[in-house]
Design a protein around this motif. Structure first.
Motif, PDB file in Angstrom:
ATOM      1  N   ILE A 145       0.828  -1.221   0.000  1.00  0.00           N
ATOM      2  CA  ILE A 145       0.000   0.000   0.000  1.00  0.00           C
ATOM      3  C   ILE A 145       0.858   1.265   0.000  1.00  0.00           C
ATOM      4  O   ILE A 145       0.458   2.281  -0.576  1.00  0.00           O
ATOM      5  CB  ILE A 145      -0.994   0.015   1.181  1.00  0.00           C
ATOM      6  N   THR A 146       2.039   1.229   0.610  1.00  0.00           N
ATOM      7  CA  THR A 146       2.892   2.424   0.571  1.00  0.00           C
ATOM      8  C   THR A 146       3.478   2.638  -0.827  1.00  0.00           C
ATOM      9  O   THR A 146       3.696   3.777  -1.244  1.00  0.00           O
ATOM     10  CB  THR A 146       4.030   2.332   1.603  1.00  0.00           C
ATOM     11  N   THR A 147       3.713   1.551  -1.556  1.00  0.00           N
ATOM     12  CA  THR A 147       4.175   1.677  -2.949  1.00  0.00           C
ATOM     13  C   THR A 147       3.086   2.312  -3.807  1.00  0.00           C
ATOM     14  O   THR A 147       3.357   3.220  -4.611  1.00  0.00           O
ATOM     15  CB  THR A 147       4.554   0.299  -3.524  1.00  0.00           C
ATOM     16  N   LEU A 148       1.844   1.860  -3.632  1.00  0.00           N
ATOM     17  CA  LEU A 148       0.728   2.467  -4.348  1.00  0.00           C
ATOM     18  C   LEU A 148       0.564   3.933  -3.945  1.00  0.00           C
ATOM     19  O   LEU A 148       0.248   4.795  -4.781  1.00  0.00           O
ATOM     20  CB  LEU A 148      -0.565   1.706  -4.051  1.00  0.00           C
ATOM     21  N   GLY A 149       0.807   4.231  -2.672  1.00  0.00           N
ATOM     22  CA  GLY A 149       0.718   5.600  -2.189  1.00  0.00           C
ATOM     23  C   GLY A 149       1.742   6.512  -2.835  1.00  0.00           C
ATOM     24  O   GLY A 149       1.448   7.670  -3.171  1.00  0.00           O
ATOM     25  N   VAL A 150       2.952   6.011  -3.019  1.00  0.00           N
ATOM     26  CA  VAL A 150       4.007   6.801  -3.671  1.00  0.00           C
ATOM     27  C   VAL A 150       3.627   7.111  -5.114  1.00  0.00           C
ATOM     28  O   VAL A 150       3.814   8.235  -5.604  1.00  0.00           O
ATOM     29  CB  VAL A 150       5.355   6.045  -3.632  1.00  0.00           C
TER      30      VAL A 150
END
Length: 453
Positions: free
Chosen positions: A172-177
């Motif tokens: 989810i943090t990769t998608l957030g970036v």
């Protein structure tokens, strides 16, 4: 489509996509990320209010603006620094460097940069959005955010439940970036109307002497304090003490989001008619009232979450919309960067004080729990009592703010009900009058026909 209209449309898409990352830093997702990095209660409290605390830096916004030479250039420099820095979160997770201090540094830098970018964005959007109908525009913008936030939260919650621990948060943090980078590109297409750059001289003196603005400054600061004390601990209580899972919380978020869209449309129309402050007062009252439910919230009273969600949705949709529109109303005709900088500085000071107070109190109170009349109580719920009292004081301070307020929300509802009641009461009389009129007309017609014959 002119440049102002194009920028208004872009601001909707940019904000919706930007929330793909911002949501990870707030609510139960933000608390979950902090726990994944092994954060303690004080650090969780500080992370939860970073968007407010970071506004300390607003005092340097006028200097950055003068150095950059334009609002858009200043906005893009700050936004680029903050949104590109988000890439360090999935990188540190992938490398196994999940330390609370590192997460705090990354999110602090992101929040500081976002706070400065927000200053210049507010100044631009104030010139792009006409004052007439502004509440309606921002309500529609917030409806769009609500839809996208609901879908994003569902997706992130599904990922976290399907891939527990580091793997889920890495995803989810990769998608957030990716969301942060795309929103940055859209921000670059915003139109910056011609604007004279202020040198900010006599900054404090001008605001302190503004008798119309100072009551709002006092309310805003105290409101920030009352929120910051418990901001992350509602989600903490749900995840740690009540042991609720991400899927349940995301479904509750869907319920809230669907209601929020309806309330945004309602408040947008109402605020343009009776004034944003009237709607804001209603929202603050609801937020004050609903906090009392958390004094009795445990694993055996989960049903209270539905009541809390209903009241909270109506309240926070009013607050999120009209806190901003009320501020814009007070900032019309003044140096936006200077006023907004001081407002943000006061907000940051209050949020920092509240988060430090709440964090240290939570670390102490969280050691205790007790059972009374079949209900389990936790020490952290004492914080909910504190914020309940402080929110009540905030409402009193808000009443002293003087902006356009035709009538209160309750007054408008009462007046509307009275008008409807009068109409219903008048209907039988009107019906009788119509029947009598028709009967007389028929008799005249028959008489005339009789004479003709």
């Amino acid at each position: 489509m002119d440049k102002n209209s194009q920028t208004r449309v872009l601001s909707v898409f940019e904000g919706a996509i930007y929330n793909g990352f911002f949501l990870i830093t707030q609510g139960f997702l933000g608390t979950g990320l902090a726990l994944e990095f092994g954060a303690s209660e004080p650090v969780i409290a500080l992370i939860g209010v970073l968007p407010s605390v970071s506004q300390f830096v607003q005092l340097i916004a006028p200097s950055i603006l003068r150095a950059a030479g334009s609002r858009k250039r200043a906005m893009m420099i700050c936004a680029s620094a903050g949104r590109l820095s988000t890439a360090f979160i999935p990188v540190t997770l992938a490398l196994g460097i999940n330390r609370q201090s590192l997460l705090l540094v990354i999110l602090s830098f992101f929040s500081l940069s976002a706070s400065l970018a927000g200053n210049f964005w507010v100044s631009i959007i104030r010139d792009v959005v006409p004052s007439i109908g502004s509440a309606k525009f921002f309500s529609m913008r917030n409806v769009t955010f609500t839809i996208t936030n609901m879908l994003i939260t569902l997706l992130y919650s599904f990922i976290l439940d399907s891939f527990p621990g580091k793997t889920g948060f890495l995803a989810i943090t990769t998608l957030g970036v990716i969301s942060a980078v795309i929103s940055l590109l859209l921000l670059g297409f915003h139109y910056d109307p011609p604007h004279e750059i202020s040198y900010g001289r006599g900054l404090f003196k001008a605001v302190v002497r503004d008798k119309k603005f100072m009551p709002y400054l006092r309310f805003y600061s105290f409101w920030s304090l009352s929120i910051a004390i418990t901001s992350p601990f509602f989600a903490y209580h749900e995840l740690v003490n009540m042991k609720l899972d991400y899927s349940f919380l995301s479904l509750l978020n869907v319920f809230s989001s669907l209601l929020t869209m309806l309330f945004y449309l309602l408040w947008g129309k109402m605020a343009d008619k009776i004034g944003g402050q009237a709607v804001l007062e209603f929202g603050v009252f609801g937020a004050f009232l609903k906090t009392s439910l958390w004094l009795f919230m445990d694993s055996g009273t989960v049903y209270l979450l539905y009541i809390d969600t209903l009241i909270g949705t109506a309240s926070w949709s009013a607050i999120n919309l009209c806190l901003f529109t009320t501020m814009l109303e007070l900032l019309r005709g003044v140096d936006v960067q200077s006023y907004y900088a001081l407002l943000s500085f006061a907000n940051g000071t209050s949020a920092l004080a509240g988060s430090l107070m709440g964090g240290f109190l939570a670390s102490y109170l969280n050691r205790y729990s007790w059972t009374f009349s079949g209900h389990q109580f936790f020490g952290i719920q004492i914080l909910f009592l504190v914020t309940f009292i402080l929110r009540g004081i905030s409402l009193i301070l808000l009443k002293r703010v003087k902006t356009r307020k035709v009538v209160s929300v309750s007054g408008m509802v009462f007046n509307s009900a009275a008008v409807l009641a009068n109409r219903f009461a008048a209907r039988p009389r009107e019906l009788i009058e119509v029947l009598i009129h028709k009967n007389k007309s028929r008799q005249r017609k028959e008489n005339n026909n009789g004479k003709t014959d």
